[in-house]
Design a protein around this motif. Sequence first.
Motif, PDB file in Angstrom:
ATOM      1  N   HIS A 108     -11.498 -11.514 -26.716  1.00  0.00           N
ATOM      2  CA  HIS A 108     -10.390 -11.380 -25.778  1.00  0.00           C
ATOM      3  C   HIS A 108     -10.393  -9.961 -25.208  1.00  0.00           C
ATOM      4  N   VAL A 109     -10.448  -9.871 -23.893  1.00  0.00           N
ATOM      5  CA  VAL A 109     -10.502  -8.583 -23.199  1.00  0.00           C
ATOM      6  C   VAL A 109      -9.197  -8.387 -22.436  1.00  0.00           C
ATOM      7  N   GLN A 110      -8.559  -7.236 -22.634  1.00  0.00           N
ATOM      8  CA  GLN A 110      -7.312  -6.954 -21.928  1.00  0.00           C
ATOM      9  C   GLN A 110      -7.244  -5.467 -21.597  1.00  0.00           C
ATOM     10  N   LEU A 111      -6.505  -5.158 -20.557  1.00  0.00           N
ATOM     11  CA  LEU A 111      -6.277  -3.768 -20.201  1.00  0.00           C
ATOM     12  C   LEU A 111      -5.337  -3.119 -21.216  1.00  0.00           C
ATOM     13  N   ASN A 112      -5.588  -1.851 -21.496  1.00  0.00           N
ATOM     14  CA  ASN A 112      -4.757  -1.116 -22.443  1.00  0.00           C
ATOM     15  C   ASN A 112      -3.456  -0.705 -21.755  1.00  0.00           C
ATOM     16  N   PRO A 113      -2.309  -1.218 -22.209  1.00  0.00           N
ATOM     17  CA  PRO A 113      -1.048  -0.850 -21.537  1.00  0.00           C
ATOM     18  C   PRO A 113      -0.785   0.653 -21.558  1.00  0.00           C
ATOM     19  N   ALA A 114      -1.256   1.348 -22.599  1.00  0.00           N
ATOM     20  CA  ALA A 114      -1.022   2.791 -22.690  1.00  0.00           C
ATOM     21  C   ALA A 114      -1.782   3.566 -21.629  1.00  0.00           C
ATOM     22  N   ALA A 115      -2.866   2.978 -21.105  1.00  0.00           N
ATOM     23  CA  ALA A 115      -3.674   3.671 -20.099  1.00  0.00           C
ATOM     24  C   ALA A 115      -3.381   3.190 -18.690  1.00  0.00           C
ATOM     25  N   MET A 116      -2.537   2.174 -18.549  1.00  0.00           N
ATOM     26  CA  MET A 116      -2.245   1.655 -17.227  1.00  0.00           C
ATOM     27  C   MET A 116      -1.184   2.512 -16.531  1.00  0.00           C
ATOM     28  N   PRO A 117      -1.355   2.755 -15.258  1.00  0.00           N
ATOM     29  CA  PRO A 117      -0.373   3.569 -14.520  1.00  0.00           C
ATOM     30  C   PRO A 117       0.961   2.853 -14.398  1.00  0.00           C
ATOM     31  N   ARG A 118       2.038   3.617 -14.485  1.00  0.00           N
ATOM     32  CA  ARG A 118       3.395   3.073 -14.379  1.00  0.00           C
ATOM     33  C   ARG A 118       3.994   3.562 -13.066  1.00  0.00           C
ATOM     34  N   VAL A 119       3.979   2.695 -12.073  1.00  0.00           N
ATOM     35  CA  VAL A 119       4.518   3.038 -10.768  1.00  0.00           C
ATOM     36  C   VAL A 119       4.977   1.753 -10.093  1.00  0.00           C
ATOM     37  N   ARG A 120       6.029   1.855  -9.314  1.00  0.00           N
ATOM     38  CA  ARG A 120       6.538   0.696  -8.594  1.00  0.00           C
ATOM     39  C   ARG A 120       7.226   1.174  -7.320  1.00  0.00           C
ATOM     40  N   MET A 121       7.549   0.214  -6.467  1.00  0.00           N
ATOM     41  CA  MET A 121       8.248   0.511  -5.225  1.00  0.00           C
ATOM     42  C   MET A 121       9.738   0.674  -5.510  1.00  0.00           C
ATOM     43  N   ASN A 122      10.301   1.715  -4.925  1.00  0.00           N
ATOM     44  CA  ASN A 122      11.748   1.916  -5.015  1.00  0.00           C
ATOM     45  C   ASN A 122      12.414   0.993  -3.987  1.00  0.00           C
ATOM     46  N   ARG A 123      12.904  -0.150  -4.458  1.00  0.00           N
ATOM     47  CA  ARG A 123      13.437  -1.169  -3.559  1.00  0.00           C
ATOM     48  C   ARG A 123      14.700  -0.699  -2.832  1.00  0.00           C
ATOM     49  N   VAL A 124      15.460   0.173  -3.469  1.00  0.00           N
ATOM     50  CA  VAL A 124      16.684   0.659  -2.832  1.00  0.00           C
ATOM     51  C   VAL A 124      16.336   1.457  -1.585  1.00  0.00           C
ATOM     52  N   TYR A 125      15.415   2.407  -1.717  1.00  0.00           N
ATOM     53  CA  TYR A 125      15.037   3.223  -0.575  1.00  0.00           C
ATOM     54  C   TYR A 125      14.319   2.390   0.488  1.00  0.00           C
ATOM     55  N   GLU A 126      13.514   1.428   0.031  1.00  0.00           N
ATOM     56  CA  GLU A 126      12.806   0.577   0.990  1.00  0.00           C
ATOM     57  C   GLU A 126      13.799  -0.230   1.821  1.00  0.00           C
ATOM     58  N   SER A 127      14.832  -0.789   1.160  1.00  0.00           N
ATOM     59  CA  SER A 127      15.822  -1.582   1.881  1.00  0.00           C
ATOM     60  C   SER A 127      16.633  -0.719   2.841  1.00  0.00           C
ATOM     61  N   LEU A 128      16.982   0.487   2.403  1.00  0.00           N
ATOM     62  CA  LEU A 128      17.715   1.394   3.276  1.00  0.00           C
ATOM     63  C   LEU A 128      16.906   1.760   4.510  1.00  0.00           C
ATOM     64  N   PHE A 129      15.640   2.007   4.303  1.00  0.00           N
ATOM     65  CA  PHE A 129      14.797   2.384   5.445  1.00  0.00           C
ATOM     66  C   PHE A 129      14.642   1.215   6.406  1.00  0.00           C
ATOM     67  N   GLN A 130      14.438   0.005   5.887  1.00  0.00           N
ATOM     68  CA  GLN A 130      14.269  -1.152   6.749  1.00  0.00           C
ATOM     69  C   GLN A 130      15.534  -1.403   7.583  1.00  0.00           C
ATOM     70  N   ARG A 131      16.698  -1.117   7.004  1.00  0.00           N
ATOM     71  CA  ARG A 131      17.942  -1.364   7.717  1.00  0.00           C
ATOM     72  C   ARG A 131      18.194  -0.341   8.826  1.00  0.00           C
ATOM     73  N   HIS A 132      17.702   0.893   8.619  1.00  0.00           N
ATOM     74  CA  HIS A 132      18.001   1.960   9.572  1.00  0.00           C
ATOM     75  C   HIS A 132      16.753   2.491  10.270  1.00  0.00           C
ATOM     76  N   ARG A 133      15.665   1.726  10.268  1.00  0.00           N
ATOM     77  CA  ARG A 133      14.425   2.255  10.831  1.00  0.00           C
ATOM     78  C   ARG A 133      14.477   2.371  12.355  1.00  0.00           C
ATOM     79  N   GLN A 134      15.426   1.656  13.000  1.00  0.00           N
ATOM     80  CA  GLN A 134      15.507   1.759  14.455  1.00  0.00           C
ATOM     81  C   GLN A 134      15.955   3.149  14.895  1.00  0.00           C
ATOM     82  N   ARG A 135      16.560   3.902  14.001  1.00  0.00           N
ATOM     83  CA  ARG A 135      16.974   5.247  14.349  1.00  0.00           C
ATOM     84  C   ARG A 135      15.790   6.210  14.440  1.00  0.00           C
ATOM     85  N   GLY A 136      14.645   5.774  13.949  1.00  0.00           N
ATOM     86  CA  GLY A 136      13.432   6.560  14.075  1.00  0.00           C
ATOM     87  C   GLY A 136      13.264   7.582  12.970  1.00  0.00           C
ATOM     88  N   HIS A 137      12.390   7.312  12.064  1.00  0.00           N
ATOM     89  CA  HIS A 137      12.004   8.260  11.026  1.00  0.00           C
ATOM     90  C   HIS A 137      10.510   8.055  10.786  1.00  0.00           C
TER      91      HIS A 137
END
Length: 458
Positions: free
Chosen positions: A268-297
Amino acid sequence: MGSMLLRADTHQSQTLSPRLQRAVQMLQMSSLEFSALLRHKIDENPFLEEPDDSEEQEPSVVLHDAAADDRLMWTAEPGLGAQVSAGLEPSAMDLAASPVSLAMHLHSQLNVMPLNPRDLCAARAIVESLDDDGYLRTPLEDLLALLPASPALEMDELLVALRLVQSLEPAGTAARNVGECLALQCETIADPEVRALALALVQDHLRALASHDVAKLSRQLKKGRCDIERAMDAIKRFNPHPGWAYGAQQVDYIVPDVIVQRSGAHWHVQLNPAAMPRVRMNRVYESLFQRHRQRGHADLGEHLQDARWTLRNVEQRCATILDVAQALVRRQHRFLEFGAMAMKPLMLREIATELGIHESTVSRVTNNKYIATPQGVFELKHFFSRPLLSASGKTCSATAIREVIAELIAAENPLQPLSDADITRQLAAQGLVVARRTVTKYRQLLRLEPVEKRRRHS
Protein backbone atom coordinates in the motif's frame (compact mmCIF):
# COMPACT_ATOMS: atom_id res chain seq x y z
CA MET A 1 27.69 45.02 -55.90
CA GLY A 2 25.83 42.90 -53.40
CA SER A 3 22.19 43.42 -52.62
CA MET A 4 20.44 43.40 -49.27
CA LEU A 5 17.35 41.19 -49.11
CA LEU A 6 14.81 40.74 -46.35
CA ARG A 7 13.27 37.31 -46.02
CA ALA A 8 10.78 35.96 -43.51
CA ASP A 9 11.15 32.33 -42.46
CA THR A 10 8.60 30.35 -40.45
CA HIS A 11 9.56 27.51 -38.18
CA GLN A 12 8.10 25.75 -35.15
CA SER A 13 9.71 25.79 -31.71
CA GLN A 14 8.52 24.72 -28.29
CA THR A 15 8.71 27.32 -25.53
CA LEU A 16 7.49 27.23 -21.95
CA SER A 17 5.40 30.03 -20.58
CA PRO A 18 6.63 31.66 -17.35
CA ARG A 19 3.80 29.98 -15.45
CA LEU A 20 4.70 26.55 -16.83
CA GLN A 21 8.36 27.16 -16.05
CA ARG A 22 7.44 27.87 -12.44
CA ALA A 23 5.33 24.72 -12.35
CA VAL A 24 8.34 22.67 -13.52
CA GLN A 25 10.53 24.31 -10.88
CA MET A 26 7.97 23.56 -8.17
CA LEU A 27 7.80 19.92 -9.23
CA GLN A 28 11.52 19.34 -8.75
CA MET A 29 11.67 21.10 -5.35
CA SER A 30 12.16 19.07 -2.22
CA SER A 31 9.30 18.97 0.28
CA LEU A 32 11.13 21.43 2.52
CA GLU A 33 11.68 23.91 -0.31
CA PHE A 34 8.11 23.52 -1.54
CA SER A 35 6.68 24.08 1.94
CA ALA A 36 8.79 27.21 2.32
CA LEU A 37 7.51 28.48 -1.03
CA LEU A 38 3.89 27.89 0.00
CA ARG A 39 4.41 29.65 3.32
CA HIS A 40 5.77 32.63 1.41
CA LYS A 41 2.75 32.60 -0.90
CA ILE A 42 0.37 32.38 2.07
CA ASP A 43 2.05 35.44 3.59
CA GLU A 44 1.78 37.56 0.47
CA ASN A 45 -1.46 36.28 -1.08
CA PRO A 46 -4.67 37.13 0.85
CA PHE A 47 -6.63 34.40 -0.96
CA LEU A 48 -4.44 31.60 0.44
CA GLU A 49 -4.49 30.37 4.02
CA GLU A 50 -3.27 27.47 6.11
CA PRO A 51 -6.03 25.25 7.56
CA ASP A 52 -6.55 25.36 11.30
CA ASP A 53 -6.37 21.97 13.02
CA SER A 54 -9.13 23.00 15.40
CA GLU A 55 -11.60 23.59 12.57
CA GLU A 56 -13.93 20.73 11.81
CA GLN A 57 -15.56 22.40 8.85
CA GLU A 58 -15.66 25.64 6.93
CA PRO A 59 -17.53 28.40 8.84
CA SER A 60 -20.98 28.92 7.46
CA VAL A 61 -22.43 32.40 6.96
CA VAL A 62 -26.12 33.39 6.77
CA LEU A 63 -26.58 36.14 4.17
CA HIS A 64 -28.74 39.20 4.82
CA ASP A 65 -28.12 42.59 3.34
CA ALA A 66 -24.79 43.37 1.70
CA ALA A 67 -23.36 45.41 4.58
CA ALA A 68 -24.39 42.86 7.19
CA ASP A 69 -23.09 40.10 4.96
CA ASP A 70 -19.66 41.74 4.76
CA ARG A 71 -19.54 42.13 8.54
CA LEU A 72 -20.50 38.50 9.12
CA MET A 73 -17.87 37.26 6.69
CA TRP A 74 -15.15 39.28 8.37
CA THR A 75 -16.13 38.11 11.86
CA ALA A 76 -16.70 34.49 10.82
CA GLU A 77 -13.14 34.09 9.61
CA PRO A 78 -11.02 32.60 12.42
CA GLY A 79 -7.76 34.28 13.26
CA LEU A 80 -8.92 37.83 12.36
CA GLY A 81 -8.72 40.55 14.97
CA ALA A 82 -6.67 40.68 18.12
CA GLN A 83 -6.52 37.53 20.20
CA VAL A 84 -5.50 38.22 23.75
CA SER A 85 -4.13 35.30 25.69
CA ALA A 86 -5.89 34.59 28.96
CA GLY A 87 -2.71 33.54 30.75
CA LEU A 88 1.06 33.77 30.50
CA GLU A 89 1.83 30.09 30.15
CA PRO A 90 5.23 29.30 28.64
CA SER A 91 5.36 28.14 25.07
CA ALA A 92 7.02 24.97 23.82
CA MET A 93 10.03 26.99 22.72
CA ASP A 94 10.38 28.38 26.25
CA LEU A 95 10.39 24.85 27.66
CA ALA A 96 12.93 23.50 25.15
CA ALA A 97 16.35 22.70 26.57
CA SER A 98 19.02 25.24 25.75
CA PRO A 99 22.03 23.69 24.00
CA VAL A 100 25.26 23.73 26.00
CA SER A 101 28.21 25.04 24.04
CA LEU A 102 31.77 23.77 24.49
CA ALA A 103 32.80 27.06 26.11
CA MET A 104 29.92 26.85 28.63
CA HIS A 105 30.87 23.26 29.46
CA LEU A 106 34.52 24.19 30.04
CA HIS A 107 33.70 27.33 32.06
CA SER A 108 31.49 25.27 34.37
CA GLN A 109 34.50 23.06 35.15
CA LEU A 110 36.77 26.05 35.75
CA ASN A 111 34.24 27.56 38.17
CA VAL A 112 34.72 24.76 40.70
CA MET A 113 38.54 24.84 40.64
CA PRO A 114 40.54 26.73 43.27
CA LEU A 115 42.34 29.08 40.87
CA ASN A 116 43.84 32.48 41.51
CA PRO A 117 42.51 35.37 39.40
CA ARG A 118 45.50 35.39 37.01
CA ASP A 119 45.30 31.67 36.22
CA LEU A 120 41.52 31.84 35.87
CA CYS A 121 41.80 34.82 33.49
CA ALA A 122 44.33 32.99 31.30
CA ALA A 123 42.29 29.77 31.27
CA ARG A 124 39.08 31.61 30.34
CA ALA A 125 40.90 33.41 27.52
CA ILE A 126 42.04 30.07 26.11
CA VAL A 127 38.51 28.64 26.36
CA GLU A 128 37.07 31.61 24.50
CA SER A 129 39.68 31.20 21.74
CA LEU A 130 38.73 27.61 20.87
CA ASP A 131 37.03 26.94 17.54
CA ASP A 132 34.02 24.72 16.93
CA ASP A 133 36.26 21.64 16.64
CA GLY A 134 37.68 22.31 20.10
CA TYR A 135 41.12 23.32 18.78
CA LEU A 136 43.23 26.32 19.79
CA ARG A 137 44.15 27.82 16.42
CA THR A 138 45.31 31.18 17.82
CA PRO A 139 49.09 31.34 18.48
CA LEU A 140 49.92 31.70 22.16
CA GLU A 141 52.00 34.81 21.42
CA ASP A 142 48.96 36.57 19.92
CA LEU A 143 46.77 35.46 22.80
CA LEU A 144 49.30 36.67 25.37
CA ALA A 145 49.29 40.17 23.88
CA LEU A 146 45.50 40.40 24.26
CA LEU A 147 45.25 39.50 27.94
CA PRO A 148 44.55 42.59 30.12
CA ALA A 149 46.54 41.56 33.21
CA SER A 150 48.62 43.75 35.44
CA PRO A 151 51.43 42.92 35.67
CA ALA A 152 51.42 41.28 32.24
CA LEU A 153 51.19 37.51 32.08
CA GLU A 154 54.29 35.53 31.21
CA MET A 155 54.39 32.77 28.59
CA ASP A 156 55.01 30.19 31.30
CA GLU A 157 51.78 31.18 33.03
CA LEU A 158 49.86 30.88 29.77
CA LEU A 159 51.34 27.42 29.14
CA VAL A 160 50.22 26.34 32.61
CA ALA A 161 46.71 27.59 31.80
CA LEU A 162 46.80 25.71 28.51
CA ARG A 163 47.70 22.46 30.26
CA LEU A 164 44.88 23.11 32.71
CA VAL A 165 42.29 23.54 29.94
CA GLN A 166 43.66 20.47 28.15
CA SER A 167 43.00 18.43 31.29
CA LEU A 168 39.28 19.24 31.19
CA GLU A 169 36.54 17.16 29.62
CA PRO A 170 36.14 16.27 26.80
CA ALA A 171 39.60 14.79 26.31
CA GLY A 172 41.52 16.36 23.45
CA THR A 173 40.22 19.88 24.05
CA ALA A 174 42.50 22.89 23.38
CA ALA A 175 44.89 20.90 21.19
CA ARG A 176 46.85 22.86 18.62
CA ASN A 177 46.93 20.10 15.98
CA VAL A 178 45.55 16.62 15.33
CA GLY A 179 48.58 14.87 16.78
CA GLU A 180 48.29 16.74 20.07
CA CYS A 181 44.53 16.12 20.17
CA LEU A 182 45.06 12.36 19.85
CA ALA A 183 47.97 12.43 22.32
CA LEU A 184 45.77 14.04 24.95
CA GLN A 185 43.24 11.27 24.52
CA CYS A 186 45.87 8.57 24.96
CA GLU A 187 45.61 9.20 28.70
CA THR A 188 42.21 7.50 28.62
CA ILE A 189 43.74 4.11 27.66
CA ALA A 190 43.80 1.83 30.70
CA ASP A 191 46.58 -0.55 29.59
CA PRO A 192 49.92 1.24 30.21
CA GLU A 193 51.74 -0.64 27.43
CA VAL A 194 49.07 0.12 24.84
CA ARG A 195 48.92 3.72 26.10
CA ALA A 196 52.67 4.23 25.68
CA LEU A 197 52.65 2.68 22.20
CA ALA A 198 49.63 4.71 21.10
CA LEU A 199 51.30 7.89 22.36
CA ALA A 200 54.42 7.09 20.32
CA LEU A 201 52.30 6.49 17.21
CA VAL A 202 50.40 9.79 17.34
CA GLN A 203 53.42 11.86 18.32
CA ASP A 204 56.11 10.56 15.95
CA HIS A 205 54.49 8.35 13.31
CA LEU A 206 51.24 10.06 12.39
CA ARG A 207 51.75 9.77 8.62
CA ALA A 208 52.40 6.01 8.73
CA LEU A 209 49.47 5.67 11.12
CA ALA A 210 47.16 7.43 8.67
CA SER A 211 48.24 5.11 5.84
CA HIS A 212 47.78 2.04 8.08
CA ASP A 213 51.32 0.86 7.30
CA VAL A 214 51.59 -1.77 10.03
CA ALA A 215 54.78 -3.33 8.64
CA LYS A 216 56.66 -0.03 8.61
CA LEU A 217 55.48 0.88 12.11
CA SER A 218 56.49 -2.53 13.40
CA ARG A 219 60.01 -2.11 12.03
CA GLN A 220 60.46 1.46 13.27
CA LEU A 221 59.11 0.86 16.78
CA LYS A 222 60.50 -2.69 17.05
CA LYS A 223 57.14 -3.97 18.18
CA GLY A 224 55.10 -6.94 17.06
CA ARG A 225 52.35 -6.40 14.54
CA CYS A 226 49.77 -7.55 17.06
CA ASP A 227 50.88 -4.81 19.48
CA ILE A 228 50.70 -2.21 16.71
CA GLU A 229 47.20 -3.38 15.81
CA ARG A 230 46.03 -3.11 19.44
CA ALA A 231 47.33 0.44 19.71
CA MET A 232 45.77 1.40 16.38
CA ASP A 233 42.42 -0.05 17.42
CA ALA A 234 42.54 2.09 20.56
CA ILE A 235 43.36 5.21 18.54
CA LYS A 236 40.42 4.55 16.22
CA ARG A 237 38.09 5.14 19.16
CA PHE A 238 39.43 8.68 19.70
CA ASN A 239 37.50 11.74 18.60
CA PRO A 240 39.55 14.14 16.44
CA HIS A 241 36.81 16.78 16.84
CA PRO A 242 36.02 16.93 20.59
CA GLY A 243 34.10 20.18 20.23
CA TRP A 244 31.44 18.59 18.03
CA ALA A 245 29.77 16.98 21.04
CA TYR A 246 28.61 20.39 22.29
CA GLY A 247 26.67 23.30 20.90
CA ALA A 248 23.62 23.58 18.69
CA GLN A 249 24.52 21.79 15.50
CA GLN A 250 22.40 21.79 12.38
CA VAL A 251 20.77 18.38 11.98
CA ASP A 252 19.03 17.67 8.70
CA TYR A 253 16.11 15.30 9.15
CA ILE A 254 14.54 13.51 6.21
CA VAL A 255 10.75 13.54 6.13
CA PRO A 256 9.62 10.94 3.57
CA ASP A 257 7.17 12.13 0.94
CA VAL A 258 5.69 8.65 0.49
CA ILE A 259 5.07 5.77 2.90
CA VAL A 260 4.94 2.13 1.80
CA GLN A 261 3.31 -0.51 4.00
CA ARG A 262 2.46 -4.13 3.40
CA SER A 263 -1.16 -5.16 3.64
CA GLY A 264 -1.47 -8.90 3.21
CA ALA A 265 0.04 -9.85 -0.13
CA HIS A 266 -0.09 -6.29 -1.47
CA TRP A 267 1.92 -3.14 -0.94
CA HIS A 268 0.00 0.00 0.00
CA VAL A 269 1.48 3.31 -1.15
CA GLN A 270 0.27 6.61 0.29
CA LEU A 271 1.48 10.17 0.58
CA ASN A 272 2.91 11.14 3.95
CA PRO A 273 0.46 13.60 5.56
CA ALA A 274 3.32 15.18 7.53
CA ALA A 275 5.09 16.11 4.29
CA MET A 276 2.04 17.31 2.39
CA PRO A 277 1.56 21.07 2.06
CA ARG A 278 -1.30 22.60 4.05
CA VAL A 279 -2.90 25.36 2.01
CA ARG A 280 -6.42 26.19 0.88
CA MET A 281 -8.45 28.97 -0.67
CA ASN A 282 -9.79 31.61 1.68
CA ARG A 283 -13.45 31.37 0.67
CA VAL A 284 -14.43 34.49 2.61
CA TYR A 285 -12.04 36.74 0.72
CA GLU A 286 -12.84 35.02 -2.57
CA SER A 287 -16.57 35.62 -2.09
CA LEU A 288 -16.00 39.24 -1.11
CA PHE A 289 -13.88 39.86 -4.17
CA GLN A 290 -16.38 38.21 -6.52
CA ARG A 291 -19.17 40.39 -5.12
CA HIS A 292 -17.25 43.66 -5.47
CA ARG A 293 -14.98 42.97 -8.44
CA GLN A 294 -16.89 45.42 -10.65
CA ARG A 295 -15.32 48.23 -8.65
CA GLY A 296 -11.99 47.23 -10.16
CA HIS A 297 -9.13 45.73 -8.22
CA ALA A 298 -6.69 44.42 -10.83
CA ASP A 299 -4.01 43.51 -8.29
CA LEU A 300 -6.48 41.44 -6.25
CA GLY A 301 -7.59 39.70 -9.44
CA GLU A 302 -4.01 38.67 -10.11
CA HIS A 303 -3.70 37.37 -6.56
CA LEU A 304 -6.86 35.30 -6.98
CA GLN A 305 -5.63 33.82 -10.24
CA ASP A 306 -2.25 33.02 -8.69
CA ALA A 307 -3.97 31.34 -5.73
CA ARG A 308 -6.02 29.10 -8.02
CA TRP A 309 -2.93 28.26 -10.05
CA THR A 310 -0.98 27.43 -6.87
CA LEU A 311 -3.66 25.06 -5.61
CA ARG A 312 -3.77 23.29 -8.98
CA ASN A 313 0.00 22.83 -8.89
CA VAL A 314 -0.12 21.47 -5.36
CA GLU A 315 -2.69 18.91 -6.44
CA GLN A 316 -0.76 18.01 -9.59
CA ARG A 317 2.53 17.70 -7.72
CA CYS A 318 1.04 15.36 -5.11
CA ALA A 319 -0.67 13.24 -7.76
CA THR A 320 2.50 12.93 -9.87
CA ILE A 321 4.66 11.94 -6.87
CA LEU A 322 2.11 9.30 -5.86
CA ASP A 323 1.82 7.90 -9.40
CA VAL A 324 5.59 7.59 -9.78
CA ALA A 325 5.96 6.02 -6.33
CA GLN A 326 3.26 3.45 -7.07
CA ALA A 327 4.91 2.56 -10.38
CA LEU A 328 8.28 2.11 -8.64
CA VAL A 329 6.77 -0.13 -5.98
CA ARG A 330 5.12 -2.28 -8.64
CA ARG A 331 8.47 -2.71 -10.41
CA GLN A 332 10.65 -3.13 -7.31
CA HIS A 333 8.37 -5.00 -4.91
CA ARG A 334 10.99 -7.77 -4.55
CA PHE A 335 13.43 -5.21 -3.21
CA LEU A 336 10.91 -4.32 -0.51
CA GLU A 337 10.66 -7.99 0.44
CA PHE A 338 14.23 -9.28 0.11
CA GLY A 339 16.52 -6.25 0.10
CA ALA A 340 19.12 -4.77 -2.26
CA MET A 341 20.07 -8.14 -3.74
CA ALA A 342 16.63 -8.33 -5.38
CA MET A 343 16.78 -4.87 -6.99
CA LYS A 344 15.84 -5.10 -10.68
CA PRO A 345 17.39 -2.97 -13.45
CA LEU A 346 15.14 0.01 -14.11
CA MET A 347 15.46 3.05 -16.34
CA LEU A 348 13.63 6.38 -16.28
CA ARG A 349 12.01 5.80 -19.65
CA GLU A 350 10.25 2.64 -18.40
CA ILE A 351 8.36 4.58 -15.71
CA ALA A 352 7.77 7.47 -18.10
CA THR A 353 6.27 5.14 -20.70
CA GLU A 354 4.05 3.41 -18.17
CA LEU A 355 2.66 6.71 -16.84
CA GLY A 356 2.56 8.53 -20.15
CA ILE A 357 4.82 11.38 -19.04
CA HIS A 358 8.22 12.65 -20.12
CA GLU A 359 11.47 11.23 -18.76
CA SER A 360 12.47 14.66 -17.49
CA THR A 361 9.29 14.75 -15.38
CA VAL A 362 10.19 11.42 -13.80
CA SER A 363 13.69 12.72 -13.13
CA ARG A 364 12.35 15.83 -11.42
CA VAL A 365 9.85 13.86 -9.33
CA THR A 366 12.43 11.35 -8.09
CA ASN A 367 15.04 13.96 -7.17
CA ASN A 368 15.00 15.08 -3.51
CA LYS A 369 11.86 13.03 -2.83
CA TYR A 370 12.03 10.23 -0.27
CA ILE A 371 10.06 7.07 0.40
CA ALA A 372 9.80 5.15 3.69
CA THR A 373 9.89 1.37 3.19
CA PRO A 374 10.43 -1.68 5.44
CA GLN A 375 14.02 -1.68 4.12
CA GLY A 376 14.61 1.94 5.19
CA VAL A 377 14.16 5.47 3.85
CA PHE A 378 15.45 5.98 0.30
CA GLU A 379 15.43 8.69 -2.29
CA LEU A 380 13.07 7.75 -5.11
CA LYS A 381 15.91 7.74 -7.61
CA HIS A 382 17.52 4.92 -5.58
CA PHE A 383 15.12 2.52 -7.28
CA PHE A 384 16.67 3.19 -10.68
CA SER A 385 19.70 1.11 -11.57
CA ARG A 386 21.36 0.54 -14.90
CA PRO A 387 21.37 -3.06 -16.19
CA LEU A 388 24.53 -5.19 -16.25
CA LEU A 389 24.73 -8.26 -18.45
CA SER A 390 25.57 -11.56 -16.74
CA ALA A 391 27.30 -14.56 -18.30
CA SER A 392 23.95 -16.28 -18.80
CA GLY A 393 22.68 -13.38 -20.90
CA LYS A 394 20.32 -12.10 -18.20
CA THR A 395 20.57 -8.64 -16.72
CA CYS A 396 21.06 -7.62 -13.11
CA SER A 397 21.12 -4.21 -11.48
CA ALA A 398 24.19 -2.32 -10.36
CA THR A 399 22.61 -2.04 -6.91
CA ALA A 400 22.53 -5.83 -6.61
CA ILE A 401 26.18 -6.03 -7.69
CA ARG A 402 27.17 -3.55 -4.99
CA GLU A 403 25.31 -5.63 -2.42
CA VAL A 404 27.20 -8.76 -3.51
CA ILE A 405 30.51 -6.89 -3.19
CA ALA A 406 29.55 -5.71 0.31
CA GLU A 407 28.70 -9.28 1.36
CA LEU A 408 31.95 -10.66 -0.05
CA ILE A 409 34.00 -8.12 1.89
CA ALA A 410 31.95 -8.66 5.06
CA ALA A 411 32.64 -12.40 4.90
CA GLU A 412 36.34 -12.16 4.00
CA ASN A 413 39.19 -13.38 6.17
CA PRO A 414 40.66 -10.26 7.85
CA LEU A 415 44.11 -11.85 7.69
CA GLN A 416 43.76 -12.34 3.93
CA PRO A 417 41.25 -9.73 2.69
CA LEU A 418 40.04 -9.69 -0.90
CA SER A 419 41.61 -7.31 -3.38
CA ASP A 420 39.49 -5.74 -6.10
CA ALA A 421 40.93 -8.27 -8.53
CA ASP A 422 39.93 -11.13 -6.20
CA ILE A 423 36.41 -9.75 -5.97
CA THR A 424 36.25 -9.47 -9.76
CA ARG A 425 37.19 -13.14 -10.10
CA GLN A 426 34.63 -14.24 -7.49
CA LEU A 427 31.91 -12.27 -9.25
CA ALA A 428 32.88 -13.92 -12.54
CA ALA A 429 32.59 -17.32 -10.86
CA GLN A 430 29.01 -16.42 -10.00
CA GLY A 431 28.31 -15.45 -13.61
CA LEU A 432 28.58 -11.67 -13.01
CA VAL A 433 30.96 -10.12 -15.52
CA VAL A 434 32.21 -6.86 -13.98
CA ALA A 435 35.42 -4.99 -14.77
CA ARG A 436 37.93 -4.51 -11.97
CA ARG A 437 37.72 -0.72 -12.20
CA THR A 438 33.95 -1.03 -11.81
CA VAL A 439 34.49 -3.11 -8.66
CA THR A 440 36.80 -0.39 -7.34
CA LYS A 441 34.18 2.28 -8.05
CA TYR A 442 31.41 0.29 -6.35
CA ARG A 443 33.65 -0.40 -3.33
CA GLN A 444 34.34 3.31 -2.99
CA LEU A 445 30.61 4.07 -3.25
CA LEU A 446 30.10 1.63 -0.37
CA ARG A 447 32.80 3.54 1.57
CA LEU A 448 34.86 0.40 2.05
CA GLU A 449 38.62 0.72 2.47
CA PRO A 450 41.10 -0.87 0.02
CA VAL A 451 42.64 -4.23 0.77
CA GLU A 452 45.76 -2.96 2.55
CA LYS A 453 43.76 -0.95 5.06
CA ARG A 454 41.43 -3.89 5.72
CA ARG A 455 44.26 -6.36 6.36
CA ARG A 456 44.82 -7.52 9.94
CA HIS A 457 47.82 -9.47 11.25
CA SER A 458 47.83 -12.39 13.64
